[in-house]
Design a protein around this motif. Structure first.
Motif, PDB file in Angstrom:
ATOM      1  N   GLN A 160      63.284 113.659  87.668  1.00  0.00           N
ATOM      2  CA  GLN A 160      63.512 112.507  86.777  1.00  0.00           C
ATOM      3  C   GLN A 160      62.945 111.202  87.323  1.00  0.00           C
ATOM      4  N   SER A 161      61.658 111.255  87.621  1.00  0.00           N
ATOM      5  CA  SER A 161      60.992 110.056  88.123  1.00  0.00           C
ATOM      6  C   SER A 161      59.602 109.985  87.487  1.00  0.00           C
ATOM      7  N   SER A 162      58.860 108.953  87.853  1.00  0.00           N
ATOM      8  CA  SER A 162      57.486 108.809  87.347  1.00  0.00           C
ATOM      9  C   SER A 162      56.620 110.016  87.712  1.00  0.00           C
ATOM     10  N   ALA A 163      57.065 110.786  88.676  1.00  0.00           N
ATOM     11  CA  ALA A 163      56.286 111.963  89.082  1.00  0.00           C
ATOM     12  C   ALA A 163      56.224 113.014  87.974  1.00  0.00           C
ATOM     13  N   GLY A 164      57.138 112.923  86.996  1.00  0.00           N
ATOM     14  CA  GLY A 164      57.144 113.870  85.877  1.00  0.00           C
ATOM     15  C   GLY A 164      55.804 113.890  85.151  1.00  0.00           C
ATOM     16  N   ARG A 165      55.151 112.715  85.080  1.00  0.00           N
ATOM     17  CA  ARG A 165      53.850 112.635  84.393  1.00  0.00           C
ATOM     18  C   ARG A 165      52.820 113.524  85.084  1.00  0.00           C
ATOM     19  N   ILE A 166      52.907 113.559  86.407  1.00  0.00           N
ATOM     20  CA  ILE A 166      51.925 114.343  87.168  1.00  0.00           C
ATOM     21  C   ILE A 166      52.296 115.833  87.132  1.00  0.00           C
ATOM     22  N   ASP A 213      64.387 113.576  97.782  1.00  0.00           N
ATOM     23  CA  ASP A 213      65.664 113.032  97.300  1.00  0.00           C
ATOM     24  C   ASP A 213      65.552 111.519  97.513  1.00  0.00           C
ATOM     25  N   LEU A 214      65.354 110.789  96.412  1.00  0.00           N
ATOM     26  CA  LEU A 214      65.122 109.340  96.536  1.00  0.00           C
ATOM     27  C   LEU A 214      66.359 108.615  97.040  1.00  0.00           C
ATOM     28  N   ARG A 215      67.539 109.116  96.635  1.00  0.00           N
ATOM     29  CA  ARG A 215      68.778 108.475  97.099  1.00  0.00           C
ATOM     30  C   ARG A 215      68.952 108.632  98.606  1.00  0.00           C
ATOM     31  N   ASP A 234      64.138 109.879 101.366  1.00  0.00           N
ATOM     32  CA  ASP A 234      63.014 110.681 101.891  1.00  0.00           C
ATOM     33  C   ASP A 234      61.695 109.912 101.801  1.00  0.00           C
ATOM     34  N   GLN A 235      61.572 109.085 100.742  1.00  0.00           N
ATOM     35  CA  GLN A 235      60.297 108.390 100.471  1.00  0.00           C
ATOM     36  C   GLN A 235      60.041 107.223 101.422  1.00  0.00           C
ATOM     37  N   LYS A 236      61.040 106.883 102.254  1.00  0.00           N
ATOM     38  CA  LYS A 236      60.854 105.755 103.195  1.00  0.00           C
ATOM     39  C   LYS A 236      60.685 106.241 104.640  1.00  0.00           C
ATOM     40  N   LYS A 237      60.535 107.545 104.801  1.00  0.00           N
ATOM     41  CA  LYS A 237      60.368 108.071 106.164  1.00  0.00           C
ATOM     42  C   LYS A 237      58.939 107.800 106.652  1.00  0.00           C
ATOM     43  N   ASN A 290      53.863 102.308  99.961  1.00  0.00           N
ATOM     44  CA  ASN A 290      54.852 101.828  98.992  1.00  0.00           C
ATOM     45  C   ASN A 290      56.129 102.656  99.037  1.00  0.00           C
ATOM     46  N   GLY A 291      56.044 103.841  99.631  1.00  0.00           N
ATOM     47  CA  GLY A 291      57.227 104.701  99.686  1.00  0.00           C
ATOM     48  C   GLY A 291      57.693 105.117  98.309  1.00  0.00           C
ATOM     49  N   LYS A 292      56.759 105.575  97.478  1.00  0.00           N
ATOM     50  CA  LYS A 292      57.110 105.952  96.104  1.00  0.00           C
ATOM     51  C   LYS A 292      56.448 107.263  95.713  1.00  0.00           C
ATOM     52  N   VAL A 293      57.100 107.921  94.749  1.00  0.00           N
ATOM     53  CA  VAL A 293      56.483 109.088  94.113  1.00  0.00           C
ATOM     54  C   VAL A 293      56.078 108.667  92.696  1.00  0.00           C
ATOM     55  N   PRO A 294      55.053 109.300  92.134  1.00  0.00           N
ATOM     56  CA  PRO A 294      54.271 110.410  92.648  1.00  0.00           C
ATOM     57  C   PRO A 294      53.239 109.986  93.689  1.00  0.00           C
ATOM     58  N   THR A 295      53.000 110.903  94.613  1.00  0.00           N
ATOM     59  CA  THR A 295      51.889 110.777  95.557  1.00  0.00           C
ATOM     60  C   THR A 295      51.292 112.178  95.683  1.00  0.00           C
ATOM     61  N   PHE A 351      47.862 107.536  95.485  1.00  0.00           N
ATOM     62  CA  PHE A 351      49.108 107.120  94.841  1.00  0.00           C
ATOM     63  C   PHE A 351      48.781 106.240  93.653  1.00  0.00           C
ATOM     64  N   GLU A 352      49.808 105.918  92.857  1.00  0.00           N
ATOM     65  CA  GLU A 352      49.722 105.303  91.524  1.00  0.00           C
ATOM     66  C   GLU A 352      49.346 106.409  90.538  1.00  0.00           C
ATOM     67  N   SER A 353      50.262 106.628  89.603  1.00  0.00           N
ATOM     68  CA  SER A 353      50.091 107.774  88.703  1.00  0.00           C
ATOM     69  C   SER A 353      48.775 107.739  87.927  1.00  0.00           C
ATOM     70  N   VAL A 354      48.310 106.556  87.548  1.00  0.00           N
ATOM     71  CA  VAL A 354      47.054 106.509  86.789  1.00  0.00           C
ATOM     72  C   VAL A 354      45.889 106.990  87.655  1.00  0.00           C
ATOM     73  N   GLY A 369      48.504 102.471  78.637  1.00  0.00           N
ATOM     74  CA  GLY A 369      49.819 103.126  78.662  1.00  0.00           C
ATOM     75  C   GLY A 369      50.631 102.738  79.876  1.00  0.00           C
ATOM     76  N   GLN A 370      49.947 102.626  81.011  1.00  0.00           N
ATOM     77  CA  GLN A 370      50.673 102.296  82.245  1.00  0.00           C
ATOM     78  C   GLN A 370      50.955 100.802  82.338  1.00  0.00           C
ATOM     79  N   VAL A 371      49.908 100.000  82.159  1.00  0.00           N
ATOM     80  CA  VAL A 371      50.046  98.562  82.426  1.00  0.00           C
ATOM     81  C   VAL A 371      50.820  97.873  81.287  1.00  0.00           C
TER      82      VAL A 371
HETATM   83  N1  LIG Z   1      53.384 102.404  89.558  1.00  0.00           N
HETATM   84  C1  LIG Z   1      53.881 103.580  90.237  1.00  0.00           C
HETATM   85  C2  LIG Z   1      55.390 103.616  90.102  1.00  0.00           C
HETATM   86  C3  LIG Z   1      56.000 104.627  91.042  1.00  0.00           C
HETATM   87  C4  LIG Z   1      57.510 104.453  91.118  1.00  0.00           C
HETATM   88  O1  LIG Z   1      58.060 103.380  90.797  1.00  0.00           O
HETATM   89  N2  LIG Z   1      58.204 105.495  91.592  1.00  0.00           N
HETATM   90  C5  LIG Z   1      59.637 105.452  91.746  1.00  0.00           C
HETATM   91  C6  LIG Z   1      60.288 106.610  91.012  1.00  0.00           C
HETATM   92  S1  LIG Z   1      60.181 106.416  89.269  1.00  0.00           S
HETATM   93  C7  LIG Z   1      59.999 105.616  93.220  1.00  0.00           C
HETATM   94  O2  LIG Z   1      59.393 106.406  93.901  1.00  0.00           O
HETATM   95  N3  LIG Z   1      61.008 104.880  93.674  1.00  0.00           N
HETATM   96  C8  LIG Z   1      61.523 105.026  94.982  1.00  0.00           C
HETATM   97  C9  LIG Z   1      61.692 103.722  95.697  1.00  0.00           C
HETATM   98  O3  LIG Z   1      61.186 102.697  95.194  1.00  0.00           O
HETATM   99  O4  LIG Z   1      62.331 103.738  96.743  1.00  0.00           O
HETATM  100  C10 LIG Z   1      53.231 104.823  89.623  1.00  0.00           C
HETATM  101  O5  LIG Z   1      52.912 104.805  88.423  1.00  0.00           O
HETATM  102  O6  LIG Z   1      52.988 105.786  90.340  1.00  0.00           O
END
Ligand SMILES: N[C@@H](CCC(=O)N[C@@H](CS)C(=O)NCC(=O)O)C(=O)O
Length: 208
Positions: free
Chosen positions: A10-16, A33-35, A38-41, A50-55, A64-67, A102-104
């Motif tokens: 249930q995150s932006s990674a669903g698109r990928i 597990d974002l809570r 894991d993404q900040k290790k 950025n410590g975010k998914v999707p990557t 990184f960046e879904s687009v 769509g993204q921006v």
């Molecule tokens: N602009 C980024 C957004 C990525 C994003 O915001 N990911 C969120 C999940 S929906 C995330 O990883 N959040 C974890 C955090 O910020 O700690 C993309 O399109 O890939």
């Protein structure tokens, strides 16, 4: 070619996930597990600061960046599968235009609206005027998409592409989560229903 996909349910990674499923690309999926953070290790921050998914990591190179990921997948696998237009064609310019829009524009407005209204964000962040403003903006953008789909089964034309999959995976979840009524946008409603019925989309959405 080796692909590692870092995602969270249930995150932006669903698109990928949807694109990988439709393109039928073999890959290793790493669930975060974002809570739990894991993404900040450090190991992951070395891939995506950025410590975010999707990557994804494609043959050792992090993307990184879904687009950016959608374009990379489209170029490598999508042309052959008919899900991304060939390089240098007018259709590819159209696909890039709507994918980035769509993204921006669209996702940007959707998230600004949610930040001001939804329970996913703390109440003290909510601002009524901002909510009103972004809701009007969002409806305007949805009308633009609805018009684009008037007489066109898919955003870029006759064929479903990663652009449709990307937009639909955001809207399929986001319009419901933001409680946006779009019943009167008949083209958009029909298109979204068609995309959501695709077997690979259903499978990817159920798994992520
Ligand atoms: N602009 C980024 C957004 C990525 C994003 O915001 N990911 C969120 C999940 S929906 C995330 O990883 N959040 C974890 C955090 O910020 O700690 C993309 O399109 O890939």
């Amino acid at each position: 070619m080796s692909i590692t996909f870092y995602y969270a349910p249930q995150s932006s990674a669903g698109r990928i996930s949807v694109s990988l499923a439709e393109l039928d690309v073999p890959h290793e999926a790493v669930r975060f597990d974002l809570r739990a953070g894991d993404q900040k290790k450090p190991d992951f921050l070395a891939l995506n600061p950025n410590g975010k998914v999707p990557t994804v990591v494609i043959d050792g190179t992090p993307v990184f960046e879904s687009v950016a990921i959608q374009i990379a997948l489209g170029e490598r696998y999508g042309v052959q599968k008919g899900l991304w237009p060939a390089a240098g064609t007018p259709e590819q310019l159209t696909a890039l235009t709507w994918l980035v829009w769509g993204q921006v524009s669209l996702t940007g407005a959707l998230f600004r609206y949610m930040a001001n209204t939804s329970e996913y964000f703390p109440k003290e962040m909510h601002n009524e005027k901002q909510a009103e403003h972004t809701l009007a903006e969002l409806h305007g953008l949805l009308r633009i998409l609805d018009s684009r789909l008037d007489g066109r089964p898919y955003v870029t034309g006759e064929r479903c592409t990663l652009v449709d999959l990307d937009l639909a995976s955001v809207l399929g979840w986001g319009l419901m989560a933001a409680k946006i009524d779009f019943a009167e946008l008949k083209n958009l409603k029909g298109w979204l229903g068609r995309i959501m019925e695709r077997p690979a989309v259903k499978k990817a959405m159920a798994e992520t």
